[in-house]
Design a protein around this motif. Structure first.
Motif, mmCIF file in Angstrom:
data_model
loop_
_atom_site.group_PDB
_atom_site.id
_atom_site.type_symbol
_atom_site.label_atom_id
_atom_site.label_comp_id
_atom_site.label_asym_id
_atom_site.label_seq_id
_atom_site.Cartn_x
_atom_site.Cartn_y
_atom_site.Cartn_z
ATOM 1 N N VAL A 59 0.867 -1.182 0.000
ATOM 2 C CA VAL A 59 0.000 0.000 0.000
ATOM 3 C C VAL A 59 0.902 1.230 0.000
ATOM 4 C CG1 VAL A 59 -1.796 1.288 1.210
ATOM 5 C CG2 VAL A 59 -1.771 -1.217 1.310
ATOM 6 N N GLU A 60 0.737 2.090 -0.979
ATOM 7 C CA GLU A 60 1.527 3.320 -1.007
ATOM 8 C C GLU A 60 0.724 4.437 -0.359
ATOM 9 O OE1 GLU A 60 2.903 5.977 -4.591
ATOM 10 O OE2 GLU A 60 4.325 4.335 -4.295
ATOM 11 N N VAL A 61 1.278 5.007 0.697
ATOM 12 C CA VAL A 61 0.611 6.078 1.438
ATOM 13 C C VAL A 61 1.327 7.393 1.143
ATOM 14 C CG1 VAL A 61 -0.120 6.906 3.701
ATOM 15 C CG2 VAL A 61 -0.040 4.450 3.247
ATOM 16 N N THR A 62 0.560 8.379 0.729
ATOM 17 C CA THR A 62 1.117 9.699 0.428
ATOM 18 C C THR A 62 0.584 10.696 1.439
ATOM 19 O OG1 THR A 62 1.268 9.172 -1.923
ATOM 20 C CG2 THR A 62 1.334 11.489 -1.339
ATOM 21 N N PHE A 63 1.456 11.614 1.866
ATOM 22 C CA PHE A 63 1.052 12.637 2.830
ATOM 23 C C PHE A 63 1.917 13.874 2.635
ATOM 24 C CE2 PHE A 63 4.060 9.682 4.655
ATOM 25 C CZ PHE A 63 5.019 10.472 5.279
ATOM 26 N N VAL A 64 1.573 14.924 3.342
ATOM 27 C CA VAL A 64 2.308 16.190 3.261
ATOM 28 C C VAL A 64 2.985 16.458 4.594
ATOM 29 C CG1 VAL A 64 2.121 18.690 2.953
ATOM 30 C CG2 VAL A 64 0.764 17.150 1.517
ATOM 31 N N VAL A 65 4.295 16.715 4.555
ATOM 32 C CA VAL A 65 5.015 17.161 5.742
ATOM 33 C C VAL A 65 4.933 18.684 5.773
ATOM 34 C CG1 VAL A 65 7.215 17.228 6.955
ATOM 35 C CG2 VAL A 65 6.567 15.176 5.667
ATOM 36 N N LEU B 296 -6.066 -3.487 4.584
ATOM 37 C CA LEU B 296 -4.640 -3.150 4.547
ATOM 38 C C LEU B 296 -4.438 -1.656 4.335
ATOM 39 C CD1 LEU B 296 -3.157 -6.124 2.476
ATOM 40 C CD2 LEU B 296 -3.391 -5.886 4.963
ATOM 41 N N ASP B 297 -5.299 -1.041 3.500
ATOM 42 C CA ASP B 297 -5.207 0.403 3.276
ATOM 43 C C ASP B 297 -5.420 1.157 4.591
ATOM 44 O OD1 ASP B 297 -4.986 -0.333 0.639
ATOM 45 O OD2 ASP B 297 -7.027 0.250 0.096
ATOM 46 N N ALA B 298 -6.445 0.739 5.341
ATOM 47 C CA ALA B 298 -6.750 1.408 6.606
ATOM 48 C C ALA B 298 -5.606 1.254 7.609
ATOM 49 C CB ALA B 298 -8.049 0.851 7.196
ATOM 50 N N GLU B 299 -5.001 0.071 7.651
ATOM 51 C CA GLU B 299 -3.890 -0.156 8.572
ATOM 52 C C GLU B 299 -2.669 0.682 8.188
ATOM 53 O OE1 GLU B 299 -1.238 -1.585 11.478
ATOM 54 O OE2 GLU B 299 -3.402 -1.245 11.362
ATOM 55 N N ALA B 300 -2.386 0.786 6.890
ATOM 56 C CA ALA B 300 -1.246 1.585 6.441
ATOM 57 C C ALA B 300 -1.450 3.061 6.783
ATOM 58 C CB ALA B 300 -1.045 1.401 4.939
ATOM 59 N N VAL B 301 -2.657 3.565 6.573
ATOM 60 C CA VAL B 301 -2.957 4.966 6.907
ATOM 61 C C VAL B 301 -2.850 5.189 8.414
ATOM 62 C CG1 VAL B 301 -4.800 6.702 6.954
ATOM 63 C CG2 VAL B 301 -4.354 5.409 4.855
ATOM 64 N N ARG B 302 -3.347 4.222 9.202
ATOM 65 C CA ARG B 302 -3.254 4.336 10.666
ATOM 66 C C ARG B 302 -1.799 4.434 11.127
ATOM 67 N NH1 ARG B 302 -1.929 1.633 15.026
ATOM 68 N NH2 ARG B 302 -1.204 -0.148 13.790
ATOM 69 N N LEU B 303 -0.938 3.605 10.530
ATOM 70 C CA LEU B 303 0.473 3.620 10.889
ATOM 71 C C LEU B 303 1.097 4.990 10.647
ATOM 72 C CD1 LEU B 303 1.899 0.226 9.588
ATOM 73 C CD2 LEU B 303 2.049 1.079 11.919
ATOM 74 N N ILE B 304 0.836 5.548 9.473
ATOM 75 C CA ILE B 304 1.440 6.833 9.124
ATOM 76 C C ILE B 304 0.915 7.944 10.020
ATOM 77 C CG2 ILE B 304 1.687 8.566 7.310
ATOM 78 C CD1 ILE B 304 3.351 6.033 6.897
ATOM 79 N N LYS B 305 -0.384 7.965 10.262
ATOM 80 C CA LYS B 305 -0.974 9.013 11.108
ATOM 81 C C LYS B 305 -0.444 8.948 12.538
ATOM 82 C CE LYS B 305 -5.370 9.886 8.733
ATOM 83 N NZ LYS B 305 -6.861 9.832 8.852
#
Length: 275
Positions: free
Chosen positions: A77-83, A102-111
């Motif tokens: 899952v590729e997660v994109t965000f802004v620093v 898996l998408d939800a878990e990846a986003v949770r990790l990054i957040k």
């Protein structure tokens, strides 16, 4: 099914590595647009605690969703965000979704991750878009493959918007998460400085005013040497050849390790050229 907290998954952290060109330094830089979001900058954003610490955070906190295990869902899952300029992250989203759980878990990790040291460009703090590919591999004993005689470290994917190279592992090799990923001797900042000092902007590219990123794929061998360099996203005008030259003559890296033994790891590095 019990929720796995530690799994044999692949976590590939792609930081937006950049290699600024050697050019005539100007006395004053024009101020960047305050709300502009940059993809390529002179000094990229980095997570507090460093790349290795961030990778360890992901490994320690990833939870493989039971529903995904039951479906046999696996992949990246590729997660994109802004620093942001304050170091906090925003606009977190699965830019290349794989499976709802898996998408939800990846986003949770990054957040839930640590703050970042913000990017700098033209002497100013700026907002930067970052992409982190998070891979999920079904654990051994839950339908995963048997270990190979010589495991191969997972390749480090390119930043957002860059196609992943094909053929990332040899047939019969098992993709594993290294205990320690490969890293430049002296640290990432020292590697950036070496690239900056040794980069030679091709005359043809200067004449044509060509600038941008050349994506170079290479393998970090067990002895830390960089081999098999090839361009996976060319720019032309001599920039591709210069990017390859830099990688081929670059200092050795500290190789990836798995169970105390060195291993080969594939890397994709964006070499930035700016006039």
């Amino acid at each position: 099914m019990q929720l796995f907290r530690r799994v044999a998954f692949v976590v590939a952290l792609a930081l937006p590595l950049a290699a600024p060109a050697l050019a005539q330094q100007k006395l004053k830089y024009p101020k960047p647009e305050p709300e502009q979001i940059y993809d390529a900058v002179a000094q990229p954003a980095v997570p507090l605690g460093g790349v290795e610490g961030y990778a360890q955070y992901l490994a320690d906190n990833q939870q493989y969703p039971t529903a995904a295990l039951q479906r046999g869902a696996a992949g990246t899952v590729e997660v994109t965000f802004v620093v942001e300029k304050s170091g906090v992250i925003s606009n977190v989203a699965a830019s290349k979704p794989l499976d709802p759980a898996l998408d939800a878990e990846a986003v949770r990790l990054i957040k839930g991750g640590p703050k970042w040291t913000p990017a700098q460009h033209k002497g100013q703090k700026v907002r930067q878009r970052v992409s982190v590919p998070i891979s999920f591999q079904i654990p051994l004993g839950a339908g995963g493959p048997a270990p190979a005689t010589e495991p191969t470290a997972a390749p480090t994917p390119a930043p957002a918007g860059t196609p992943a190279p094909a053929g990332s592992a040899k047939t019969g090799a098992t993709i594993v998460t290294p205990d320690q990923p490969a890293r430049p001797v002296g640290g990432t900042e020292a590697f950036f400085e070496w690239i900056q000092k040794n980069q030679q902007y091709p005359a043809l590219a200067r004449q044509r005013k060509v600038e941008g990123k050349v994506m170079v794929e290479f393998i970090i061998q067990k002895d830390g040497s960089l081999t098999d360099a090839k361009v996976v996203k060319p720019l032309g005008s001599g920039l591709d050849q210069e990017a390859l030259r830099l990688i081929k003559v670059a200092p050795k890296w500290t190789p990836a390790t798995y169970q105390g033994q060195p291993m080969k790891q594939k890397m994709v590095l964006p070499v930035l050229f700016q006039l």
